[in-house]
Design an enzyme around this catalytic site. Sequence first.
Site, PDB file in Angstrom:
ATOM      1  N   ASN A 268       0.816  -1.235   0.000  1.00 36.58           N
ATOM      2  CA  ASN A 268       0.000   0.000   0.000  1.00 36.58           C
ATOM      3  C   ASN A 268       0.839   1.269   0.000  1.00 36.58           C
ATOM      4  O   ASN A 268       0.477   2.231  -0.662  1.00 36.58           O
ATOM      5  CB  ASN A 268      -1.030  -0.009   1.140  1.00 36.58           C
TER       6      ASN A 268
ATOM      7  N   GLU B 202       2.912  -3.916  12.346  1.00 35.55           N
ATOM      8  CA  GLU B 202       1.996  -2.808  12.037  1.00 35.55           C
ATOM      9  C   GLU B 202       0.900  -3.410  11.173  1.00 35.55           C
ATOM     10  O   GLU B 202       1.135  -3.790  10.032  1.00 35.55           O
ATOM     11  CB  GLU B 202       2.779  -1.712  11.328  1.00 35.55           C
TER      12      GLU B 202
ATOM     13  N   GLU C  29       7.232   2.445  15.333  1.00 35.73           N
ATOM     14  CA  GLU C  29       8.226   2.844  14.347  1.00 35.73           C
ATOM     15  C   GLU C  29       8.366   4.354  14.405  1.00 35.73           C
ATOM     16  O   GLU C  29       7.559   5.046  15.009  1.00 35.73           O
ATOM     17  CB  GLU C  29       7.765   2.417  12.947  1.00 35.73           C
TER      18      GLU C  29
ATOM     19  N   CYS D 128      -3.615   2.242   6.182  1.00 40.67           N
ATOM     20  CA  CYS D 128      -3.954   1.669   7.483  1.00 40.67           C
ATOM     21  C   CYS D 128      -4.526   2.725   8.428  1.00 40.67           C
ATOM     22  O   CYS D 128      -5.188   2.381   9.397  1.00 40.67           O
ATOM     23  CB  CYS D 128      -2.746   0.985   8.095  1.00 40.67           C
TER      24      CYS D 128
HETATM   25  P1  NDP Z   1      -0.280  -9.621   3.807  1.00 39.02           P
HETATM   26  O1  NDP Z   1      -0.252  -9.309   5.244  1.00 39.02           O
HETATM   27  O2  NDP Z   1      -0.482 -11.046   3.436  1.00 39.02           O
HETATM   28  O3  NDP Z   1       1.091  -9.143   3.098  1.00 39.02           O
HETATM   29  C1  NDP Z   1       2.007  -8.221   3.636  1.00 39.02           C
HETATM   30  C2  NDP Z   1       3.426  -8.685   3.351  1.00 39.02           C
HETATM   31  O4  NDP Z   1       3.670  -9.933   3.990  1.00 39.02           O
HETATM   32  C3  NDP Z   1       3.722  -8.943   1.857  1.00 39.02           C
HETATM   33  O5  NDP Z   1       5.075  -8.624   1.584  1.00 39.02           O
HETATM   34  C4  NDP Z   1       3.492 -10.437   1.771  1.00 39.02           C
HETATM   35  O6  NDP Z   1       4.085 -11.049   0.641  1.00 39.02           O
HETATM   36  C5  NDP Z   1       4.110 -10.901   3.052  1.00 39.02           C
HETATM   37  N1  NDP Z   1       3.662 -12.238   3.500  1.00 39.02           N
HETATM   38  C6  NDP Z   1       2.521 -12.885   3.160  1.00 39.02           C
HETATM   39  N2  NDP Z   1       2.467 -14.075   3.800  1.00 39.02           N
HETATM   40  C7  NDP Z   1       3.584 -14.174   4.553  1.00 39.02           C
HETATM   41  C8  NDP Z   1       4.098 -15.157   5.451  1.00 39.02           C
HETATM   42  N3  NDP Z   1       3.436 -16.275   5.702  1.00 39.02           N
HETATM   43  N4  NDP Z   1       5.276 -14.924   6.059  1.00 39.02           N
HETATM   44  C9  NDP Z   1       5.960 -13.782   5.843  1.00 39.02           C
HETATM   45  N5  NDP Z   1       5.534 -12.806   5.007  1.00 39.02           N
HETATM   46  C10 NDP Z   1       4.346 -12.996   4.373  1.00 39.02           C
HETATM   47  O7  NDP Z   1      -1.378  -8.673   3.171  1.00 39.02           O
HETATM   48  P2  NDP Z   1      -2.190  -8.809   1.796  1.00 39.02           P
HETATM   49  O8  NDP Z   1      -1.337  -8.262   0.715  1.00 39.02           O
HETATM   50  O9  NDP Z   1      -2.683 -10.197   1.604  1.00 39.02           O
HETATM   51  O10 NDP Z   1      -3.428  -7.813   2.062  1.00 39.02           O
HETATM   52  C11 NDP Z   1      -4.596  -8.287   2.671  1.00 39.02           C
HETATM   53  C12 NDP Z   1      -5.170  -7.263   3.620  1.00 39.02           C
HETATM   54  O11 NDP Z   1      -4.206  -6.921   4.618  1.00 39.02           O
HETATM   55  C13 NDP Z   1      -5.522  -5.927   3.000  1.00 39.02           C
HETATM   56  O12 NDP Z   1      -6.760  -5.943   2.397  1.00 39.02           O
HETATM   57  C14 NDP Z   1      -5.483  -5.011   4.209  1.00 39.02           C
HETATM   58  O13 NDP Z   1      -6.688  -5.101   4.903  1.00 39.02           O
HETATM   59  C15 NDP Z   1      -4.364  -5.589   5.048  1.00 39.02           C
HETATM   60  N6  NDP Z   1      -3.110  -4.837   4.853  1.00 39.02           N
HETATM   61  C16 NDP Z   1      -2.735  -3.950   5.791  1.00 39.02           C
HETATM   62  C17 NDP Z   1      -1.611  -3.177   5.602  1.00 39.02           C
HETATM   63  C18 NDP Z   1      -1.165  -2.177   6.620  1.00 39.02           C
HETATM   64  O14 NDP Z   1      -0.663  -1.133   6.245  1.00 39.02           O
HETATM   65  N7  NDP Z   1      -1.247  -2.477   7.888  1.00 39.02           N
HETATM   66  C19 NDP Z   1      -0.807  -3.289   4.395  1.00 39.02           C
HETATM   67  C20 NDP Z   1      -1.266  -4.287   3.459  1.00 39.02           C
HETATM   68  C21 NDP Z   1      -2.379  -5.013   3.699  1.00 39.02           C
HETATM   69  P3  NDP Z   1       3.215 -11.180  -0.727  1.00 39.02           P
HETATM   70  O15 NDP Z   1       3.216  -9.829  -1.309  1.00 39.02           O
HETATM   71  O16 NDP Z   1       3.894 -12.180  -1.539  1.00 39.02           O
HETATM   72  O17 NDP Z   1       1.829 -11.626  -0.316  1.00 39.02           O
END
Ligand code: NDP
Length: 457
Positions: free
Chosen positions: A134, A232, A433, A264
């Site tokens: 994001n 976070e 952070e 977020c």
């Molecule tokens: P994720 O939490 O799955 O992804 C965030 C990061 O973690 C990405 O780099 C992802 O890799 C990585 N990741 C995924 N699975 C694992 C694992 N098992 N171990 C270590 N790292 C991992 O978020 P999503 O992209 O699936 O988004 C889904 C929802 O999460 C969104 O709709 C939103 O609600 C929330 N979100 C919240 C954020 C925030 O700022 N707090 C940011 C993004 C999402 P990869 O890209 O390969 O999946």
Amino acid sequence: MTDPHELRVLNPATEEVVATVPAASEEDVAAAVVRAVRAQRTWAAVAPADRARLLRRFADAVDAHTEELAQLEVREAGHTVGNARWEAGNARDLLLYAAGGAERLLGSQIPAPGGWNVTFQEPLGVIGVIAPWNFPMPIAAWGSFPALAAGNAVVLKPAETTPLTALRLAELALDAGLPEHLFQVLPGYGATAGRALVDHPDVAKIVFTGSTRTGREVMERCARLVKPVTLELGGKSPNIVFADADLEAALDPFSFLDNSGQDCCARTRILVQEPVFEQARDFLADALAAVVVGDPADEKTRMGPLISRQQLDRVRSYVPEDAPALRGTAPDGPGFWFPPTVLTGERPDGPAATEEIFGPVAVLLPFTDEQDAVRLADDTPYGLSGSIWTRDVGRALRVSQAVRAGNLSVNSHSSVRYWTPFGGYKQSGLGRELGPDALTAFTQTKNVFISTEGPAQ
Ligand code: NDP
């Protein structure tokens, strides 16, 4: 079909392929950590003033490439170009702030009978940063730059959809003279590269930003190695608008539409005191209709697409076509478009009002008095952010003390400043952070007792 060896980066505004990037395997992560361990030893021995000088040169390089970084962010993440320039500036400013911190990272001296205690803030070693899609550039920076400044090496795994700006930042770090392998970016999938980083015994700490579901898994895996973790994990932040507020400022639709709501800190629970509820609804209806949604590279655009088809489907699942709502407009495909939307018929405890949607969708809910406002504001598993709008100073203070969230603003929608701490209460996360303690979070304290008694005679 997903290719496990390759990431296809799509422009979310057009669905065209912007780049293909090799996806790191578990072996690639292990090799990167070995290199990082070596680089960190060299870096920790560099005098703090020299570390700071190199980080300032890195900041200069980011500054000189602001437009290039911003255009990359537009193409890979669909951010409006104005926002993307701000993001590159945020990365630069954080580097400068962290460089100053490197020069001021002090231990202490504690007197004791028969000697002195001297405490040292020592770097942890290799930090694993797992970033989401994001805000690819700022969040990569928040996890990595204070860690580097404190004397650590960083291995960063960006989100699979948005690896390009992070890769470019790593190149700029090298150009600026940072040691080779000190700041490595490994694009890859969470289930392989992300997990490998979390599980690696020589990665001393994980900084994770993303969903609560994945954050929980990361924390469980870190627990097996007693590895510290900063999480976070998003939010469902309230925008509490009392009847005496400046309604126009309070109801700025970009409090939840910025970055197409993939933020977020987005104020997605709009809580309005009953006497001005109808007025607020009318204001929002006009405001949504006026939002320019479209090509994020166009300077006039205020809202771009969502990141992916998957995210678009997720957002749609919360907004049935017949749901009572105020709606703006959005382009048809190609691209992942969703119109600015405020749901008006939601239950306060329903999914759309309590779960993080991560799209341009808010819910509008009425409240009666201060107590009711606080109760509604806290009625989610999250506690990241929020705004309080009132001209009554006492009430502003009471409500900001009562609401359980890590980052509140009064008569403002501002959430993130690199010089103030950022992080969540409840299921919004763990640790902080940014801010004055950003570097300390990447150190551990060692105490050495020095006897002044001398050898026994
Ligand atoms: P994720 O939490 O799955 O992804 C965030 C990061 O973690 C990405 O780099 C992802 O890799 C990585 N990741 C995924 N699975 C694992 C694992 N098992 N171990 C270590 N790292 C991992 O978020 P999503 O992209 O699936 O988004 C889904 C929802 O999460 C969104 O709709 C939103 O609600 C929330 N979100 C919240 C954020 C925030 O700022 N707090 C940011 C993004 C999402 P990869 O890209 O390969 O999946």
